[in-house]
Design an enzyme around this catalytic site. Structure first.
Site, PDB file in Angstrom:
ATOM      1  CD  GLN A 159      -2.840   1.223   2.019  1.00  0.00           C
ATOM      2  OE1 GLN A 159      -2.368   0.864   3.720  1.00  0.00           O
ATOM      3  NE2 GLN A 159      -3.957   1.383   1.956  1.00  0.00           N
ATOM      4  N   GLY A 287       0.408  -0.630  11.791  1.00  0.00           N
ATOM      5  CA  GLY A 287       0.046  -2.270  11.435  1.00  0.00           C
ATOM      6  C   GLY A 287      -0.217  -1.872   9.363  1.00  0.00           C
ATOM      7  CG  MET A 288      -0.470  -2.920   5.076  1.00  0.00           C
ATOM      8  SD  MET A 288      -0.690  -1.886   4.389  1.00  0.00           S
ATOM      9  CE  MET A 288      -2.195  -3.037   3.612  1.00  0.00           C
ATOM     10  CD  GLU A 289      -5.130  -2.152   6.059  1.00  0.00           C
ATOM     11  OE1 GLU A 289      -3.631  -1.653   6.439  1.00  0.00           O
ATOM     12  OE2 GLU A 289      -5.609  -1.381   4.634  1.00  0.00           O
ATOM     13  CG  ASN A 290      -1.042  -6.886   4.148  1.00  0.00           C
ATOM     14  OD1 ASN A 290      -1.256  -6.286   3.538  1.00  0.00           O
ATOM     15  ND2 ASN A 290       0.264  -6.992   4.907  1.00  0.00           N
ATOM     16  CG  HIS A 313      -6.315   0.764  12.756  1.00  0.00           C
ATOM     17  ND1 HIS A 313      -7.498   2.062  12.592  1.00  0.00           N
ATOM     18  CD2 HIS A 313      -5.897   1.035  11.229  1.00  0.00           C
ATOM     19  CE1 HIS A 313      -7.035   2.893  10.726  1.00  0.00           C
ATOM     20  NE2 HIS A 313      -5.951   1.924  10.726  1.00  0.00           N
ATOM     21  CD  GLU A 314      -3.515  -2.385  10.778  1.00  0.00           C
ATOM     22  OE1 GLU A 314      -4.410  -1.969   9.904  1.00  0.00           O
ATOM     23  OE2 GLU A 314      -3.202  -1.007  11.350  1.00  0.00           O
ATOM     24  CG  HIS A 317      -8.266  -1.733   7.674  1.00  0.00           C
ATOM     25  ND1 HIS A 317      -8.871  -1.088   6.482  1.00  0.00           N
ATOM     26  CD2 HIS A 317      -6.852  -1.457   8.528  1.00  0.00           C
ATOM     27  CE1 HIS A 317      -8.368   0.097   6.892  1.00  0.00           C
ATOM     28  NE2 HIS A 317      -6.515   0.468   7.687  1.00  0.00           N
ATOM     29  CD  GLU A 336      -6.694   3.519   6.605  1.00  0.00           C
ATOM     30  OE1 GLU A 336      -7.203   3.169   7.394  1.00  0.00           O
ATOM     31  OE2 GLU A 336      -5.999   2.323   6.332  1.00  0.00           O
ATOM     32  CG  ASP A 392       3.217   6.696   1.184  1.00  0.00           C
ATOM     33  OD1 ASP A 392       2.297   6.800   2.435  1.00  0.00           O
ATOM     34  OD2 ASP A 392       4.660   7.396   1.734  1.00  0.00           O
ATOM     35  CE1 TYR A 400      -4.713   6.958   7.925  1.00  0.00           C
ATOM     36  CE2 TYR A 400      -4.963   5.388   9.435  1.00  0.00           C
ATOM     37  CZ  TYR A 400      -4.912   5.664   8.270  1.00  0.00           C
ATOM     38  OH  TYR A 400      -3.305   4.819   7.885  1.00  0.00           O
ATOM     39  NE  ARG A 575       3.562   3.376  14.398  1.00  0.00           N
ATOM     40  CZ  ARG A 575       2.477   2.990  15.703  1.00  0.00           C
ATOM     41  NH1 ARG A 575       3.232   2.622  17.321  1.00  0.00           N
ATOM     42  NH2 ARG A 575       1.019   3.135  15.957  1.00  0.00           N
TER      43      ARG A 575
HETATM   44 ZN   LIG Z   1      -5.895   2.103   8.969  1.00  0.00          ZN
END
Ligand SMILES: [Zn+2]
Length: 620
Positions: A159, A287-290, A313-314, A317, A336, A392, A400, A575
């Protein structure tokens, strides 16, 4: 310049391509070169080798298309810094035939269009390629950058538009695909993907995966390292390096309860398993919501579950984002904003309203802080203009927190029960589809506003989307706990005894501490800073969020005794949310900027390419 030609919409509507169902045009996406209304990806077959010496992923990708334009003779894919060595085309499962291809000159924002000749009738393409060692979507970590310090580590971050840096494909959220993958690794390492995994393959060096649910390209995810698994419940578990897995499993042990709470609110979890992969600290995001396998930063392992809203949060998603996906990146708030709203509802269900309100208030403060650093006015709204830009570049808290406040406002106006029913229906009717802001507004009008006229006006809705600030009629969170914190702060800042503050603060949660430090005046004297640090040991805090707000205060008050610890923090952690504001604060003064440049020189190699690019913008 990027483009996504909308080929002859009229011919699509008159029934070219698939025989039974009329084709819905895929929304134009300025961040992709793909000609998706000629060929739309349905399925992908990956066969890649992770080479840690060369720092490449190399092999083949086969793409299977719905041919939307029978006359199209060229397929256009997205790519970035890929070395393409061969292209083939086929009709269905027929034999592969070599075909011509060429790469356009790259643009910094979008990479290169890859043009492949597609002979009449062909609906499959197979490409042989290798990624670049500098691929924007990959991070190759040396053993020293991992927890175990013995084996190297690789992870992907696709992403928003970086999948194209490790797979040539149609890289836009308006197209969904299923996939099969074979990943070849050094024998001592384990590969995981955000997909169904074949168990019992550790030690073989060959891992196979299957993703049966259709996903957008930005949810393709892979990690390779010294990984082990610990179950938390029959459908949840932790993947992590061996030295991290136990602490992570303890920290995140409420995950199953979170899944159950979200299902109760918004309908079934549709992805099978929900596991978390804890990455080394250079992971650029929280985090990344894979799908099926959230990628998470270790900086939320605080020992007291105080930062597990990241998991909420993740996980959220899995409904907002992965199930119903923003159709284009300017619709990012649909991912988001919804997710941040859902996250707070999950936190409220598990830990109570007081904690959810505190987190919402921290979010509002973050929104104001974030907005103050944005220089492109439209980026302060929910509808940024991303034409010609890497999405990005427009990334901030606005999608968000302004998005979450918008939904909070709707909940307040229509009532929680009504709004919950509405949201559940939104997820059910748009499951496994991509949605635009326009789609949401239509749904909002028919499902809520028309049923309860006069409660919310069109003008209010437009203000939520287009205002560069929080509308005056917003329903802002409040917190009695934070009011008490502020009272204690005022008493101490006004000359009250430290012993009183210390005794009040004994029962504070991490959130109250974060608020306390963040809300201290930037005019504190060195003596006051020393007194606070002596009493509460903020410089040594093991909670990455408390340390973050403390270091910001230290920079503002020039409390240099915290700088060595801050430097260590900025080198160790990649991060972006935690390090970028520190660089920004430092860069505001000449000597601070010199320090920022020095720290960055030391930290640079350890940062992910995306974090590196963001920090470069600040210290250049
Ligand atoms: Zn998110």
């Amino acid at each position: 310049m990027a483009y996504a030609p909308l080929l002859a919409v009229a011919s699509l509507l008159t029934g070219c391509g698939s025989k039974d169902t009329p084709m819905i045009p895929i929304p134009a996406d300025s961040s992709s070169y793909a000609n998706v209304n000629a060929f739309a990806t349905m399925h992908m077959v990956l066969d890649l080798t992770a080479d840690f010496d060369l720092k490449t992923l190399a092999g083949t990708v086969e793409l299977q298309f719905e041919r939307r334009d029978p006359n199209a003779t060229a397929l256009v894919l997205d790519s970035r810094d890929l070395a393409i060595t061969n292209a083939e085309a086929a009709v269905g499962t027929g034999a592969w035939i070599p075909t011509a291809f060429r790469l356009d000159a790259p643009t910094p924002a979008f990479g290169s269009a890859l043009r492949i000749t597609m002979p009449p009738g062909t609906d499959r393409a197979r490409i042989t390629y290798s990624s670049s060692p500098a691929a924007k979507g990959l991070q190759w970590l040396t053993p020293a950058q991992t927890a175990g310090r013995v084996h190297p580590f690789l992870f992907t971050q696709a992403q928003a538009i970086q999948a194209r840096s490790f797979i040539p494909l149609q890289d836009l959220p308006g197209v969904r695909l299923t996939y099969d993958a074979t990943i070849r690794t050094p024998k001592e390492l384990v590969a995981v993907m955000a997909a169904e995994m074949t168990p019992g393959t550790a030690g073989s060096g060959v891992f196979t995966f299957r993703m049966p649910q259709p996903i957008p390209s930005y949810l393709i995810a892979l990690a390779v390292g010294d990984l082990t698994f610990k179950a938390m419940s029959p459908r949840t578990g932790i993947w992590a390096e061996p030295s991290v897995v136990e602490a992570a499993a303890r920290e995140f042990e409420d995950t199953e309860q979170m899944v159950a709470a979200t299902e109760k609110l918004y309908g079934p979890y549709r992805w099978g398993r929900y596991d978390l992969l804890v990455l080394p600290p250079s992971f650029p995001f929280g985090g990344m919501e894979n799908p099926r396998l959230t990628f998470a930063t270790p900086t939320v392992i605080a020992g007291d579950k105080s930062l597990v809203s990241l998991v909420a949060h993740e996980l959220a998603h899995s409904w907002s984002g992965n199930l119903v996906t923003n159709a284009t990146w300017p619709d990012f708030w649909l991912n988001e904003g919804f997710t941040t709203y859902l996250e707070r509802r999950i936190i409220e269900a598990l830990y109570g309203k007081a904690r959810a309100d505190m987190e919402a208030m921290i979010g509002v403060a973050d929104l104001a802080d974030s907005r103050s650093t944005i220089t492109v006015p439209r980026d302060k709204t929910l509808l940024p203009d991303m034409t010609g830009r890497d999405p990005d570049e427009a990334y901030s808290s606005v999608a968000y927190e302004q998005g979450a406040l918008f939904l909070r406002f709707l909940e307040d106006k229509f009532g929680r029960q009504e709004f919950d029913t509405f949201l559940r229906k939104w997820f059910d009717t748009h499951a496994f589809e991509s949605a635009t802001t326009e789609d949401f507004l239509t749904f909002l009008k028919t499902e809520l506003m028309a049923r309860k006229p006069g409660v919310v006006t069109d003008a209010q809705v437009q203000e939520w989307l287009q205002a560069e600030g929080v509308p005056a009629f917003a329903v802002l969170p409040t917190s009695d706990a934070f009011t008490r914190v502020e009272r204690a702060r005022d008493a101490w800042v006004g000359g009250g005894p430290m012993t009183t503050l210390a005794s009040t603060a004994r029962v504070w949660s991490a959130h109250e501490w974060i608020h306390f430090v963040d809300a201290l005046p930037r005019t504190l004297t060195q003596a006051q800073m020393r007194a606070l640090d002596g009493q509460f040991r903020f410089t040594q805090s093991g909670n990455a969020e408390i340390a973050h707000v403390w270091f910001r205060l230290a920079i503002a008050t020039r409390y240099t005794q915290a700088y060595a610890a801050m430097e260590d923090y900025m080198v160790r952690i990649g991060r972006r949310k935690l390090i970028l504001p520190l660089y920004r604060d430092l860069a505001a003064t000449p000597d601070g900027k010199a320090l920022a440049v020095r720290i960055f020189a030391k930290a640079r190699e350890g940062y992910h390419p995306m974090a590196r690019a963001s920090v470069e913008q600040v210290v250049k």
